[in-house]
Write a protein that holds these residues in place. Structure first.
Motif, PDB file in Angstrom:
ATOM      1  N   UNK A 178     -12.035  13.760   8.930  1.00 58.54           N
ATOM      2  CA  UNK A 178     -12.667  12.436   9.006  1.00 58.54           C
ATOM      3  C   UNK A 178     -12.455  11.627   7.734  1.00 58.54           C
ATOM      4  N   UNK A 179     -12.279  12.303   6.601  1.00 61.28           N
ATOM      5  CA  UNK A 179     -11.970  11.573   5.367  1.00 61.28           C
ATOM      6  C   UNK A 179     -10.561  10.985   5.434  1.00 61.28           C
ATOM      7  N   UNK A 180      -9.623  11.797   5.953  1.00 58.50           N
ATOM      8  CA  UNK A 180      -8.261  11.304   6.089  1.00 58.50           C
ATOM      9  C   UNK A 180      -8.170  10.134   7.053  1.00 58.50           C
ATOM     10  N   UNK A 181      -8.884  10.234   8.176  1.00 56.15           N
ATOM     11  CA  UNK A 181      -8.888   9.147   9.156  1.00 56.15           C
ATOM     12  C   UNK A 181      -9.511   7.888   8.555  1.00 56.15           C
ATOM     13  N   UNK A 182     -10.564   8.071   7.777  1.00 59.66           N
ATOM     14  CA  UNK A 182     -11.202   6.947   7.084  1.00 59.66           C
ATOM     15  C   UNK A 182     -10.219   6.281   6.124  1.00 59.66           C
ATOM     16  N   UNK A 183      -9.478   7.110   5.382  1.00 61.28           N
ATOM     17  CA  UNK A 183      -8.570   6.583   4.357  1.00 61.28           C
ATOM     18  C   UNK A 183      -7.463   5.726   4.949  1.00 61.28           C
ATOM     19  N   UNK A 184      -6.852   6.171   6.052  1.00 60.74           N
ATOM     20  CA  UNK A 184      -5.725   5.420   6.621  1.00 60.74           C
ATOM     21  C   UNK A 184      -6.183   4.313   7.561  1.00 60.74           C
ATOM     22  N   UNK A 188      -2.463   6.715  -3.683  1.00 68.30           N
ATOM     23  CA  UNK A 188      -3.617   7.203  -2.926  1.00 68.30           C
ATOM     24  C   UNK A 188      -3.351   7.104  -1.429  1.00 68.30           C
ATOM     25  N   UNK A 189      -4.011   7.964  -0.685  1.00 73.20           N
ATOM     26  CA  UNK A 189      -3.918   7.934   0.780  1.00 73.20           C
ATOM     27  C   UNK A 189      -4.313   6.570   1.336  1.00 73.20           C
ATOM     28  N   UNK A 190      -5.201   5.848   0.630  1.00 69.55           N
ATOM     29  CA  UNK A 190      -5.653   4.547   1.133  1.00 69.55           C
ATOM     30  C   UNK A 190      -4.591   3.458   0.968  1.00 69.55           C
ATOM     31  N   UNK A 210      -6.017 -11.967   5.633  1.00 69.80           N
ATOM     32  CA  UNK A 210      -7.139 -11.871   4.711  1.00 69.80           C
ATOM     33  C   UNK A 210      -7.549 -10.405   4.657  1.00 69.80           C
ATOM     34  N   UNK A 211      -7.456  -9.799   3.475  1.00 72.03           N
ATOM     35  CA  UNK A 211      -7.677  -8.355   3.367  1.00 72.03           C
ATOM     36  C   UNK A 211      -8.988  -8.019   2.664  1.00 72.03           C
ATOM     37  N   UNK A 212      -9.621  -6.966   3.157  1.00 79.38           N
ATOM     38  CA  UNK A 212     -10.774  -6.373   2.472  1.00 79.38           C
ATOM     39  C   UNK A 212     -10.418  -4.975   1.960  1.00 79.38           C
ATOM     40  N   UNK A 213      -9.171  -4.581   2.161  1.00 76.69           N
ATOM     41  CA  UNK A 213      -8.740  -3.238   1.770  1.00 76.69           C
ATOM     42  C   UNK A 213      -8.790  -3.042   0.252  1.00 76.69           C
ATOM     43  N   UNK A 214      -9.171  -1.843  -0.152  1.00 77.61           N
ATOM     44  CA  UNK A 214      -9.040  -1.425  -1.541  1.00 77.61           C
ATOM     45  C   UNK A 214      -7.631  -0.862  -1.769  1.00 77.61           C
ATOM     46  N   UNK A 215      -6.978  -0.434  -0.678  1.00 74.21           N
ATOM     47  CA  UNK A 215      -5.627   0.084  -0.771  1.00 74.21           C
ATOM     48  C   UNK A 215      -4.640  -1.009  -1.140  1.00 74.21           C
ATOM     49  N   UNK A 216      -3.565  -0.632  -1.824  1.00 74.79           N
ATOM     50  CA  UNK A 216      -2.576  -1.595  -2.321  1.00 74.79           C
ATOM     51  C   UNK A 216      -1.199  -1.327  -1.717  1.00 74.79           C
ATOM     52  N   UNK A 217      -0.362  -2.336  -1.749  1.00 70.20           N
ATOM     53  CA  UNK A 217       1.049  -2.179  -1.418  1.00 70.20           C
ATOM     54  C   UNK A 217       1.733  -1.615  -2.663  1.00 70.20           C
ATOM     55  N   UNK A 218       2.081  -0.353  -2.629  1.00 73.36           N
ATOM     56  CA  UNK A 218       2.587   0.317  -3.834  1.00 73.36           C
ATOM     57  C   UNK A 218       4.009  -0.108  -4.183  1.00 73.36           C
ATOM     58  N   UNK A 219       4.691  -0.842  -3.301  1.00 76.87           N
ATOM     59  CA  UNK A 219       6.055  -1.281  -3.570  1.00 76.87           C
ATOM     60  C   UNK A 219       6.092  -2.588  -4.349  1.00 76.87           C
ATOM     61  N   UNK A 220       4.933  -3.201  -4.530  1.00 71.43           N
ATOM     62  CA  UNK A 220       4.878  -4.442  -5.297  1.00 71.43           C
ATOM     63  C   UNK A 220       5.007  -4.149  -6.788  1.00 71.43           C
ATOM     64  N   UNK A 221       5.586  -5.076  -7.522  1.00 65.36           N
ATOM     65  CA  UNK A 221       5.832  -4.857  -8.954  1.00 65.36           C
ATOM     66  C   UNK A 221       4.546  -4.798  -9.764  1.00 65.36           C
ATOM     67  N   UNK A 222       3.459  -5.404  -9.246  1.00 66.32           N
ATOM     68  CA  UNK A 222       2.207  -5.410 -10.001  1.00 66.32           C
ATOM     69  C   UNK A 222       1.287  -4.239  -9.632  1.00 66.32           C
ATOM     70  N   UNK A 223       1.812  -3.285  -8.851  1.00 68.73           N
ATOM     71  CA  UNK A 223       0.993  -2.125  -8.474  1.00 68.73           C
ATOM     72  C   UNK A 223       0.680  -1.272  -9.701  1.00 68.73           C
ATOM     73  N   UNK A 224      -0.596  -0.927  -9.870  1.00 64.50           N
ATOM     74  CA  UNK A 224      -1.038  -0.075 -10.975  1.00 64.50           C
ATOM     75  C   UNK A 224      -1.371   1.302 -10.406  1.00 64.50           C
TER      76      UNK A 224
END
Length: 696
Positions: A374-380, A582-584, A599-613
């Motif tokens: 359920x944590x994995x399902x929550x994350x994705x 992260x999985x998220x 319009x996003x509420x996600x905490x997850x990021x697009x990791x392919x972007x240059x500004x990804x930390x």
């Protein structure tokens, strides 16, 4: 009524014992040093008055087990032919479990052994009483004494547990106690290291023996004059009336825990009732148990978090045109990275996934948020850091959330959740159905579509075939589709169809479960490649969590590292991404690849972007971890904060992308910036869920 309770003297004596122990527990907790509060006369009256009523009602509920045991005590069942018939049923049941074909064996684990032990015990002692008239009374008294001893032991043990829980947290049981029940091995280890276990358990045992002796002495008359059938019917009626009354009155008693003094409310309550409430609510209040930051201080972390504390949405833009490809997300049960050849496994149990990794956008340094499905399902699905307590999937407030599905729905996609088992398990049906997904589970398959199933559902091959059928039907509608398939075969009891892989399903081995799931995924992709929609589809393959979570520290990082791939031949070029992820982040990355604007509420990021930390989140039910800049920060209840320097360990047999194993060395000085950043992220996630700001 009085005669009935006099006749059932055992129940009455145990009830009195429970009430005495509960009263003494309250008294001890009241004067405990951690209870730093003064109480008014009204509060003291409610603590002990309403507390007593609450304890009595709780005993009525838990006493149902005792009622049932006493009701079935009978002399007539040992008379001919009834005794022989009952013994025959016991023997048949025992042989059935031993045969290995029972539902207990199908599930696996220690359940068959427990079943054999319990039924074997009942069979042996029933036979002993049946065939030995001379020792019948002595054997029955011994069994009766053992039963009462177990009840007494549990009552005393619960009181001791409540004391130690109060000693640590200053409250009655909450979700942390549920967490302790889940992580039994870790808790037992902690107790062994923290307390004088031998004197403690010896004292509990001596008290239990002494109390049992007194109760047996006062209750032995029950065995000498067992109630007849009409009396038992009356007892059952009284029991049901008491049970119904307890269920009706308890909520009203609980509503009286309304003092502004938290200690007064906690002392008035009953620990077992609080445990049940925590178990069903599945939440742990961040703001009560964790360190938090002033709201005005949180603004400085908005950029890092990606959402605002009070207006949590941000615009995701793209310079390219939106690409409406189908998306198939496959979450694979318990697929630890250690199973793959890329990460050093030489048993060749994931040949297909190893090959697929080379043809995909392969995330080599990705961490699951938790250690439950359920944590994995929550994350994705929610792309949200794990919050204290259970996953949002299992909470009551789990519907109409901002999800990956809701983003696809806003773009005209049909969305489905596919699961080979019964979707009601782990609240998946409630969660996905309540967030706009159509459900395709075991009940959706016709009998002729099922070639193999176990306790968890149909085998992954059967579900793969069903998934192809569903996607073919969706493709005919002309709408793009987003399907999320959760596999089941890599799960205890690790049984699957024979003749598919080199490891027999009868071996019930983890390696076999992994290898069969790998085989089933290969069959799925071979079928998918023959379909017209294949070239217009992006496939995402990611584990839900690792196969094991135990380690030397609270959050052993190697037990959270999982593989993930994004596969779309001709559209996505194969590449290894060795950034910390992260999985998220997986689904926001997929949405970014498709150039989706939303319009996003996600905490997850697009990791392919240059500004990804680079950063990642890992957690248990109560320990919340944040990995960044070579440091693991863990925040825990009681406002505790720990930090570990992550010292990379070399592995000469693997490439640098795959050998990221760390020693977690405790920091002597806390990094204040990372501490505040960790708190800010988890505080914000908890706040927006609590205030219902994560709705779609």
């Amino acid at each position: 009524m009085r005669n009935l309770f006099k006749q059932n003297v055992v129940y009455t004596n145990l009830a009195i014992f429970y009430l005495i122990v509960s009263f003494l527990t309250r008294l001890v907790l009241l004067f405990h040093p951690i209870t730093q509060s003064k109480f008014s006369i009204v509060e003291i009256s409610k603590i002990f008055g309403l507390g007593l009523i609450s304890d009595f009602l709780i005993f009525i509920l838990i006493g149902v087990i005792l009622w049932l045991y006493l009701i079935f005590l009978s002399n007539s069942k040992f008379k001919k032919p009834y005794g022989y018939i009952i013994l025959g049923v016991f023997v048949a049941l025992l042989l059935y479990i031993i045969s290995g074909k029972s539902i207990l064996s199908e599930y696996g684990g220690v359940l068959p052994e427990i079943g054999i032990a319990f039924v074997g015990f009942k069979t042996i002692f029933f036979a002993a009483i049946l065939f030995t008239d001379k020792y019948r009374k002595s054997i029955r008294l011994a069994l009766f004494s053992l039963t009462i001893f177990l009840f007494v032991l549990l009552i005393i043990q619960n009181a001791v547990s409540e004391f130690f829980f109060w000693n640590e947290f200053g409250v009655r049981y909450n979700f942390i106690a549920v967490d302790y029940l889940v992580y039994t091995n870790a808790v037992i280890g902690n107790i062994m290291e923290s307390y004088p276990v031998v004197p403690l358990f010896a004292s509990v045992g001596i008290l239990a023996f002494a109390a049992t002796f007194i109760i047996i002495k006062k209750s032995k008359s029950y065995l000498e004059d067992l109630p007849n059938f009409p009396s038992k019917l009356k007892i059952i009626v009284v029991q049901l009336l008491l049970l119904g009354s307890a269920l009706l009155i308890l909520p009203s008693i609980a509503s009286q825990q309304n003092s502004s003094n938290v200690f007064a409310n906690e002392l008035q309550s009953n620990g077992l009732q609080k445990f049940y409430k925590a178990f069903t609510n599945s939440e742990l209040d961040f703001f009560e148990f964790y360190e938090s930051l002033p709201q005005e201080e949180l603004a400085q972390f908005d950029t890092i978090i990606g959402v605002n504390y009070n207006q949590n949405s941000t615009s995701i833009t793209s310079n390219g045109k939106e690409i409406k490809k189908n998306v198939v997300l496959i979450t694979v049960e318990s697929l630890s990275e250690e199973f793959m050849k890329h990460y050093g496994n030489h048993n060749n149990i994931t040949p297909f996934l190893d090959q697929l990794a080379e043809e995909s956008l392969f995330f080599t340094n990705l961490y699951a948020t938790g250690n439950r499905t359920v944590r994995g399902l929550e994350a994705v699905t929610l792309c949200l850091p794990p919050t204290p307590g259970e996953s949002v999937v299992k909470r009551k407030d789990n519907k109409n959330k901002f999800t990956t599905g809701s983003v696809f729905q806003s773009k005209g996609y049909s969305t489905k959740f596919l699961y080979g088992g019964d979707a009601y398990f782990d609240n998946m049906q409630d969660f996905f159905g309540g967030n706009g997904y159509d459900i395709v589970d075991k009940s959706s398959l016709n009998p002729n579509e099922i070639t193999f199933s176990n306790i968890w559902g149909v085998c992954d091959e059967d579900m793969a075939k069903k998934a192809i059928q569903v996607m073919n039907d969706e493709a005919k509608t002309g709408k793009p589709f987003f399907n999320h398939w959760m596999t089941v075969s890599n799960h205890r009891p690790f049984t699957y169809p024979e003749g598919k892989i080199s490891i027999s399903g009868t071996a019930k081995s983890r390696e076999g479960g992994v290898m069969y799931t790998d085989y089933a995924l290969k069959q799925f992709f071979e079928m998918a490649k023959k379909q017209a929609w294949f070239k217009n589809t992006v496939f995402v393959i990611i584990a839900d969590h690792c196969a094991s979570s135990s380690g030397k520290t609270e959050l052993p990082m190697d037990k959270y590292r999982i593989p993930a791939f994004i596969y779309a031949p001709g559209f996505i070029q194969p590449q290894k991404v060795d950034k910390l992820v992260s999985q998220i982040d997986i689904m926001p990355t997929v949405l970014g690849i498709l150039n989706f604007k939303y319009k996003s509420k996600f905490f997850g990021k697009n990791v392919l972007k240059t500004n990804y930390i680079p950063r990642a989140f890992i957690a248990t039910y109560q320990d919340l971890g944040y990995i960044k800049d070579g440091v693991l920060t863990i925040i825990s209840p009681q406002k505790k904060v720990k930090q570990f320097d992550l010292i990379q360990q070399k592995n000469e047999t693997l490439g640098t992308n795959y050998s990221i194993i760390y020693e977690e060395k405790p920091k002597t000085k806390i990094d204040v910036k990372l501490r505040k950043e960790t708190i800010a992220i988890y505080q914000t996630a908890s706040h927006i869920l609590k205030t219902k700001k994560y709705e779609k």
